[in-house]
Enzyme design. Structure first.
Site, PDB file in Angstrom:
ATOM      1  N   THR A 126      40.531  22.790  27.484  1.00 19.90           N
ATOM      2  CA  THR A 126      40.601  21.538  27.558  1.00 19.90           C
ATOM      3  C   THR A 126      39.839  20.851  28.334  1.00 19.90           C
ATOM      4  O   THR A 126      40.169  19.442  28.521  1.00 19.90           O
ATOM      5  CB  THR A 126      41.953  21.273  28.217  1.00 19.90           C
ATOM      6  OG1 THR A 126      42.172  23.073  29.059  1.00 19.90           O
ATOM      7  CG2 THR A 126      43.623  21.362  27.786  1.00 19.90           C
ATOM      8  N   ASP A 145      35.816  33.165  40.865  1.00 23.20           N
ATOM      9  CA  ASP A 145      36.464  33.417  40.243  1.00 23.20           C
ATOM     10  C   ASP A 145      35.927  34.444  39.451  1.00 23.20           C
ATOM     11  O   ASP A 145      35.674  34.499  37.751  1.00 23.20           O
ATOM     12  CB  ASP A 145      36.641  31.872  39.074  1.00 23.20           C
ATOM     13  CG  ASP A 145      37.883  31.860  38.412  1.00 23.20           C
ATOM     14  OD1 ASP A 145      38.341  33.192  38.674  1.00 23.20           O
ATOM     15  OD2 ASP A 145      38.237  31.369  37.529  1.00 23.20           O
TER      16      ASP A 145
END
Lengths: 416, 426
Positions: A76, A192
């Site tokens: 996306t 992350d």
């Protein structure tokens, strides 16, 4: 990272006489721009003055160095294309083209800003290399990244056809810990770290990737968001909503990744934060003031003996005894287990930091880590190639594997 | 394992791409100025020729230039008659304007209550931008707003564009955003700026520790913490002055005063000069500290590098040059300048700047007057010839659809709407 032709120098800023010499005369669409490239002292009254700024010119020079190939994957937030240097089609790159996000009103996406900001500063053999950044006329930003065709660490332990043991784990763990140490020395929190953000290069080395959530160390006292790090890898202080935390949040994630390599399954697979916590309690014990001074003051801390609504018991648990750790993580060896316990320490103040991790005796104990060229990797071996061919039909050289790179490069879609 | 500060700094984009000598800076600015001037002249000539053509064809008469200036109105350079020479800004004039807008950006940052790193980064973005661009091409008022907004993003401050633009008069979100690509491109996508603030803070804490006799001394140091405390208590009041006798609390006050002064310089003067291009962050804070309290700074240096070493001489030379750059800036006001002098200087400054702004109006690049329009045009192009936007829309819809499906499949069904819609139904 040194000898690769892919590391051709960036074009110099337009100092006197510092113009890139490797311009390709074949590039057709840019003929006009090149006409305008002549130093500013020429007569500007040429009818073809398209008004290219110096900065624009530099950008075009960068863009000209690469040829964009087929699309490898789509997310996306970005599309990833295979690409190569114009002057050398054998030196491959991955071109990550940031999409214009109509929903984000504030211009260039923050993920892209962060990724570009930090990767531009970090140059390390075990961190994905950002070769260049350029934009196109239609205001798309593209990141030219190292081409990493051999999958990621998670795919590796999931792949039943690959076998590995103590020395291989040590090699991967060592590269990962060096990468994270380097980030922290540069005052960057990754935020992350997880198996599928750790990619594998053709030479067997690992590359820490996806800096879309990274940030610099905050000044003491300035709050940060706790909503970072994928849940399986999120340390207890973030699950408890801490707004002040340190680099050891990344160390916890590394600990989880190393443990997963050893047991070849997820360590803390969970659907909710509460589930994640209860799995952590199971292994490391329930945090209380005794083992983690200050924990009870964190926003989402739930003291033991209460019961969660969904029926999961929250009675205080003791950490598993060391014998259980040694049994469960036997592939790490005794020293490895000791290191793991240090990395998965509940209290962030007592958890090892990156320097201490690198100073741990595990790295010096036998067996020595496997040399990276001997490490097993997806994408090598007949089976893997067959799999790739199946997946991709005919599948040109490396396409199937490269497809993996694309997917791994873009995880922002999963974050929403 | 540990990396030294120098190791880290040398790999930074600031060092690799944005550090220059005086001569390099001058050359860059000259080049940008020459290119922009040529372009302005060419563009103005082109516009004039075009309009000439329009007039000719509209009126059907072969007549040329006379009186056409009235037709455009507005304040484009064209308005002044067709044959008037375009007077472009000189490099010095450009610099003056850029400096002025750096100062205004500083004020804007404090008005918006930005943390100092955000403002400081924004100002460096602005200065970097005008190494490759001229105010004649992109006027600094708009660019400075965009640069500060970009800094707000790169420093992770997260003030939204809407609130940001809303806080300023006569500023729309579109205006701020219109130049974003132009700015980031000129920054060569280097978003990280290394500041001297933390280094100064670190030295301050270290000095305080020394004053208390608790300094952590390096392993091979010949001096103990007590030795350091002792020699510190004898630091002369002025450079070259006789040894003094300091109590710990007086020393603490002296250290804190020096920190306050140096910190002020870093947050103002240092940002407004070329110091970031010419010196490293540690040189900048050491130079500021040198200006704040020379004997104390020299003492501090001597605890790190032997005073008789070549390195010490070399370093001090750089520091003094940097200090001179800082102290000769007009925002550096030593105690002996009277309020009246200051006022007069500011008045003169104001006049100069408004004259320059007037001049700028006459030599703006007519092709770059309306960045909002240019930006919209580029985005339109993106939609029409790249399929990407459509693609992303389709993808988004797909993700939404799948998410909905997944929710619906879950045991309890999809989540109830949050805003009281459920209550309406009940």
């Amino acid at each position: 990272m040194a000898a690769s032709p892919a590391l051709s120098p960036r074009p110099n800023p337009p100092g006197p006489g510092a113009r890139p010499s490797n311009l390709n005369p074949k590039s057709k669409g840019l003929a006009l721009l090149h006409a305008n490239r002549s130093p500013a002292t020429t007569k500007a009254s040429t009818p073809n003055d398209t008004g290219v700024d110096l900065a624009e010119q530099m950008n075009d020079d960068v863009r000209e160095q690469y040829v964009q190939g087929k699309k490898l994957g789509e997310g996306t937030y970005a599309n990833v294309y295979k690409g190569h240097y114009r002057h050398d089609p054998t030196s491959l790159v991955a071109i990550k083209k940031i999409k214009i996000n109509a929903d984000y009103k504030d211009g260039i996406a923050m993920d892209a800003v962060r990724e570009i900001k930090f990767l531009s500063e970090l140059s390390h053999p075990y961190i994905i290399k950002l070769h260049n950044v350029f934009s196109t006329k239609d205001q798309n930003i593209s990141l030219v990244l190292e081409h990493l065709p051999c999958g990621d660490l998670e795919a590796l332990w999931k792949n039943p056809t690959l076998s590995y043991s103590t020395a291989e784990i040590k090699a991967w763990a060592s590269m990962l810990c060096q990468a994270v140490w380097f980030c922290h020395e540069n005052s960057v929190l990754h935020r992350d770290i997880k198996g599928n953000n750790i990619l594998i290069a053709g030479d067997g080395s690992i590359k820490l990737a996806d800096f879309g959530l990274a940030r610099s160390f905050a000044d003491p006292g300035r709050p940060m968001t706790y909503n970072v790090i994928t849940r399986f890898y999120r340390p207890p202080e973030l699950l408890y909503g801490a707004r002040h935390y340190s680099s050891v949040v990344d160390i916890w994630s590394c600990g989880v990744v190393i443990a997963e390599l050893a047991i070849r399954q997820f360590l803390f697979p969970s659907e909710t934060d509460i589930q994640a916590l209860s799995l952590i309690y199971e292994l490391c014990g329930t945090p209380i003031e005794d083992n983690w001074p200050g924990v009870t003051k964190l926003e989402f801390y739930v003291p033991p003996t209460q019961t969660f609504t969904n029926g999961v018991s929250n009675a205080a648990k003791r950490a598993q005894p060391i014998s259980v750790w040694k049994q469960r993580f036997s592939l790490l060896g005794d020293e490895g287990v000791d290191l793991l316990r240090g990395m998965l320490m509940l209290d962030p103040k007592r958890r090892l930091d990156a320097r201490k991790v690198l100073a741990h005796r595990y790295w010096k104990a036998l067996p020595r880590p496997t040399p990276r060229e001997k490490l097993p990797k997806a994408g090598g071996g007949e089976e893997k190639m067959g799999e790739d061919l199946k997946r991709k039909g005919i599948g040109g050289e490396g396409e199937g594997r490269a497809d993996k790179v694309a997917r791994k490069l873009d995880f922002s879609s999963m974050r929403k | 394992m540990k990396l030294t500060e120098d190791d880290i700094y040398r790999t930074s984009t600031q060092y690799r791409h944005w550090s220059f000598t005086h001569a390099q800076l001058d050359a860059k600015r000259l080049k940008s100025n020459v290119q922009a001037s040529e372009r302005v002249k060419a563009a103005v000539a082109r516009h004039r020729a075009q309009r000439n053509l329009d007039i000719t064809s509209e009126s059907g008469m072969g007549e040329s230039s006379m009186g056409s200036g009235t037709e455009t109105g507005g304040n484009t350079p064209l308005a002044q008659g067709l044959d008037a020479e375009v007077h472009c800004l000189s490099v010095t004039e450009e610099m003056k304007l850029v400096d002025t807008f750096c100062e205004r950006a500083l004020q804007l940052g404090s008005f918006l209550k930005f943390p100092i790193e955000v403002t400081a980064t924004g100002i460096q973005f602005l200065r970097r931008f005008y190494l490759l661009n001229s105010p004649m091409t992109y006027e600094p008022q708009g660019i400075s707003k965009t640069a500060l907004f970009v800094a707000n993003k790169t420093e992770g401050h997260h003030l939204t564009l809407e609130k940001y633009a809303g806080a300023m008069s006569k500023t729309t979100p579109e205006q701020v955003q219109a130049a974003e690509y132009i700015v980031v491109q000129a920054l060569r996508f280097h978003f990280d700026v290394r500041h001297p603030f933390r280094g100064l803070k670190g030295a301050h804490l270290e000095l305080i520790e020394m004053a208390h006799g608790k300094a952590a001394t390096p392993p091979n140091s010949t001096q103990s913490a007590e030795d350091l405390q002792n020699s510190m208590s004898q630091i002369p009041r002025k450079d070259g002055g006789p040894a003094a006798e300091w109590t710990v609390s007086d020393l603490e006050k002296r250290i804190t005063d020096a920190y306050g002064f140096a910190s002020h310089i870093l947050k103002t003067t240092a940002l407004l000069t070329d110091s970031y291009f010419l010196y490293t962050p540690s040189q900048i804070w050491l130079a500021s500290h040198l200006l704040a309290d020379e004997p104390l700074t020299l003492f501090y240096l001597s605890t790190k590098i032997p005073s008789d070493s070549d390195l010490h001489t070399k370093l001090l030379k750089a520091l003094r040059a940097c200090a001179l750059l800082l102290s000769s800036h007009h925002t550096f006001s030593p105690a002996h300048s009277t309020p009246k002098e200051k006022e007069a200087r500011e008045k003169k400054e104001k006049q100069e700047v408004s004259a320059l702004l007037k001049k700028l109006k006459q030599c703006r690049d007519p092709d770059k007057l309306d960045l909002v329009k240019l930006n919209q045009a580029q985005k339109r192009d993106a939609v029409s010839d790249g399929g990407d936007l459509e693609e992303s829309k389709a993808k988004r819809r797909k993700v939404e659809r799948e998410g909905f499906q997944k929710e619906a499949d879950e045991f309890w069904g999809p989540e109830l709407p949050k805003n009281g819609n459920g209550a309406k139904g009940a």
